[in-house]
Write a protein that holds these residues in place. Structure first.
Motif, mmCIF file in Angstrom:
data_model
loop_
_atom_site.group_PDB
_atom_site.id
_atom_site.type_symbol
_atom_site.label_atom_id
_atom_site.label_comp_id
_atom_site.label_asym_id
_atom_site.label_seq_id
_atom_site.Cartn_x
_atom_site.Cartn_y
_atom_site.Cartn_z
ATOM 1 N N ASN A 221 0.829 -1.206 0.000
ATOM 2 C CA ASN A 221 0.000 0.000 0.000
ATOM 3 C C ASN A 221 0.863 1.254 0.000
ATOM 4 N N THR A 222 1.651 1.402 -1.035
ATOM 5 C CA THR A 222 2.539 2.549 -1.183
ATOM 6 C C THR A 222 1.919 3.548 -2.150
ATOM 7 N N PRO A 223 1.798 4.831 -1.759
ATOM 8 C CA PRO A 223 1.262 5.818 -2.699
ATOM 9 C C PRO A 223 2.033 5.811 -4.013
ATOM 10 N N ILE A 224 1.325 5.937 -5.104
ATOM 11 C CA ILE A 224 1.945 5.900 -6.431
ATOM 12 C C ILE A 224 2.710 7.180 -6.711
ATOM 13 N N PHE A 225 2.160 8.315 -6.299
ATOM 14 C CA PHE A 225 2.752 9.605 -6.626
ATOM 15 C C PHE A 225 3.468 10.209 -5.421
ATOM 16 N N ALA A 303 8.805 1.698 6.844
ATOM 17 C CA ALA A 303 8.161 0.389 6.699
ATOM 18 C C ALA A 303 7.382 0.293 5.395
ATOM 19 N N THR A 304 6.725 1.365 5.018
ATOM 20 C CA THR A 304 5.962 1.375 3.777
ATOM 21 C C THR A 304 6.891 1.263 2.574
ATOM 22 N N TRP A 305 7.969 2.021 2.604
ATOM 23 C CA TRP A 305 8.955 1.932 1.531
ATOM 24 C C TRP A 305 9.561 0.535 1.475
ATOM 25 N N GLN A 306 9.853 -0.026 2.643
ATOM 26 C CA GLN A 306 10.492 -1.336 2.665
ATOM 27 C C GLN A 306 9.598 -2.413 2.064
ATOM 28 N N SER A 307 8.304 -2.326 2.319
ATOM 29 C CA SER A 307 7.391 -3.321 1.750
ATOM 30 C C SER A 307 7.409 -3.264 0.233
ATOM 31 N N LEU A 308 7.504 -2.067 -0.304
ATOM 32 C CA LEU A 308 7.582 -1.906 -1.753
ATOM 33 C C LEU A 308 8.910 -2.428 -2.288
ATOM 34 N N LEU A 309 9.998 -2.060 -1.649
ATOM 35 C CA LEU A 309 11.319 -2.478 -2.103
ATOM 36 C C LEU A 309 11.462 -3.991 -2.068
ATOM 37 N N VAL A 318 14.225 -4.449 -9.302
ATOM 38 C CA VAL A 318 15.441 -3.829 -8.788
ATOM 39 C C VAL A 318 16.261 -4.923 -8.122
ATOM 40 N N LYS A 319 17.508 -5.079 -8.536
ATOM 41 C CA LYS A 319 18.321 -6.184 -8.034
ATOM 42 C C LYS A 319 18.828 -5.955 -6.619
ATOM 43 N N ASP A 320 19.283 -4.735 -6.347
ATOM 44 C CA ASP A 320 19.913 -4.475 -5.054
ATOM 45 C C ASP A 320 19.451 -3.128 -4.508
ATOM 46 N N PRO A 321 18.224 -3.062 -3.987
ATOM 47 C CA PRO A 321 17.716 -1.781 -3.492
ATOM 48 C C PRO A 321 18.503 -1.265 -2.293
ATOM 49 N N LEU A 322 18.496 0.036 -2.147
ATOM 50 C CA LEU A 322 19.141 0.693 -1.012
ATOM 51 C C LEU A 322 18.289 0.514 0.239
ATOM 52 N N PRO A 323 18.834 0.819 1.410
ATOM 53 C CA PRO A 323 17.996 0.840 2.612
ATOM 54 C C PRO A 323 16.834 1.809 2.414
ATOM 55 N N ALA A 324 15.696 1.478 2.964
ATOM 56 C CA ALA A 324 14.471 2.250 2.722
ATOM 57 C C ALA A 324 14.631 3.729 3.035
#
Length: 334
Positions: A221-225, A303-309, A318-324
């Motif tokens: 549930n990450t905002p698109i914009f 936490a929201t960013w991490q769920s997306l990543l 994305v092969k190797d995402p950065l920390p959220a």
């Protein structure tokens, strides 16, 4: 995320859109133009859309000028240019998508999200009025999609929730708009968001579309914009960045609480070169996604960013995402 290009035949190739917009009658008195600092605000789409109403109205009302800002709202030549402008410093701030920020960071661009636009992910499966589907029902069905990585990833995650894969559906790619595929019955369902494709189903299709939300079926549930900034500019101009966000929060709140004024400001800015029925409905569909329009509603969470990543890494986007916490900051919010 592609959307309907509703300004037929109008492509504003990198033009500055708002430099000649005059303050509305009865607007707030502002400082002289000479005393204002220019902030270049690149948009996500080459053609103006209703998502821009908060800053269009905020500029008209003088909210940015009150903060010492001469806001320059600029359309990119293409959808691929927003992050190029921001990453190279040709723009200071941007209205963009969460995935564009992630892809830009993967390329080493100095960009970061400084505020979210909307309270969640309103993407999903759209079907014609009265034709409802479960995710399991999609097996063997034709699905109108856009040819971008995140659309396919979200669809893959949804299908996975019912034990299906992309191979279990027939994907039909739209060049720039999935809605005609559905209205012409060339596909069973389409992918899209409630305040773009959903809006078009209402205005063009003259029906209330059925909506199967992705977030109820395994999609983060990450905002698109997002609102984003050039990190070099942010570090060099922290007070100006805070002023921009103060004015933007105020503009969003005012636009949400005065929807008719927002639509009228859009009409004033773009005269007759727009679809008034679509814009009015699009803003009506967007307002609930922004409430309550305050500083807290723009704040982001790791936490929201991490769920997306985690989701996009699992799908190989994305092969190797950065920390959220390297993708965003809340430090410029009021």
């Amino acid at each position: 995320m592609k959307r309907r290009t509703f300004l037929a035949g109008t492509i504003l190739a990198g033009a500055t859109l708002m430099s000649t917009l005059l303050p509305a009658v009865g607007g707030i008195a502002t400082a002289s133009a000479a005393s204002l600092t220019k902030v270049t605000f690149i948009q996500e789409w080459p053609v103006a859309d209703g998502f821009w109403i908060p800053w269009i109205l905020g500029k008209e009302k003088g909210f940015y000028a009150q903060e010492g800002i001469d806001l320059d709202i600029v359309a990119p030549p293409t959808v691929a240019d927003t992050m190029k402008f921001l990453g190279t410093g040709r723009a200071n701030v941007a209205f963009t998508t969460v995935m564009d920020i992630i892809f830009a960071k993967e390329q080493g661009a100095p960009v970061e999200a400084i505020g979210r636009y909307g309270n969640g992910n309103n993407w999903g499966i759209i079907s014609q009025q009265g034709k409802t589907y479960t995710v399991a029902d999609l097996k063997g069905k034709s699905v109108g999609i856009y040819n971008d990585a995140w659309t396919k990833a979200q669809l893959a995650l949804m299908l996975k929730s019912a034990g299906l894969t992309l191979n279990d559906v027939q994907m039909v790619t739209a060049a720039d708009d999935t809605v005609p595929l559905l209205l012409q019955k060339r596909v069973d369902v389409i992918t899209g968001i409630t305040n773009a494709e959903g809006t078009e189903m209402t205005t063009t299709g003259k029906q209330k579309p059925e909506f199967l939300p992705a977030i109820a079926h395994g999609v983060p549930n990450t905002p698109i914009f997002m609102l984003a900034g050039n990190q070099d500019w942010l570090k060099a101009n922290p007070e100006l960045a805070k002023a921009f966000m103060r004015a933007t929060v105020k503009s969003m709140a005012y636009a949400v609480n005065h929807p008719d004024e927002g639509v009228q400001a859009f009409a004033t800015a773009y005269s007759k070169a727009y679809d008034p029925v679509y814009i009015k409905q699009q803003w009506a569909d967007t307002v609930p996604l922004l409430k309550p329009a305050d500083s807290k509603s723009l704040a982001q969470e790791a936490a929201t960013w991490q769920s997306l990543l985690t989701a996009i890494k699992a799908e190989g986007i994305v092969k190797d995402p950065l920390p959220a916490d390297q993708y965003f900051t809340n430090q410029y919010l009021p």
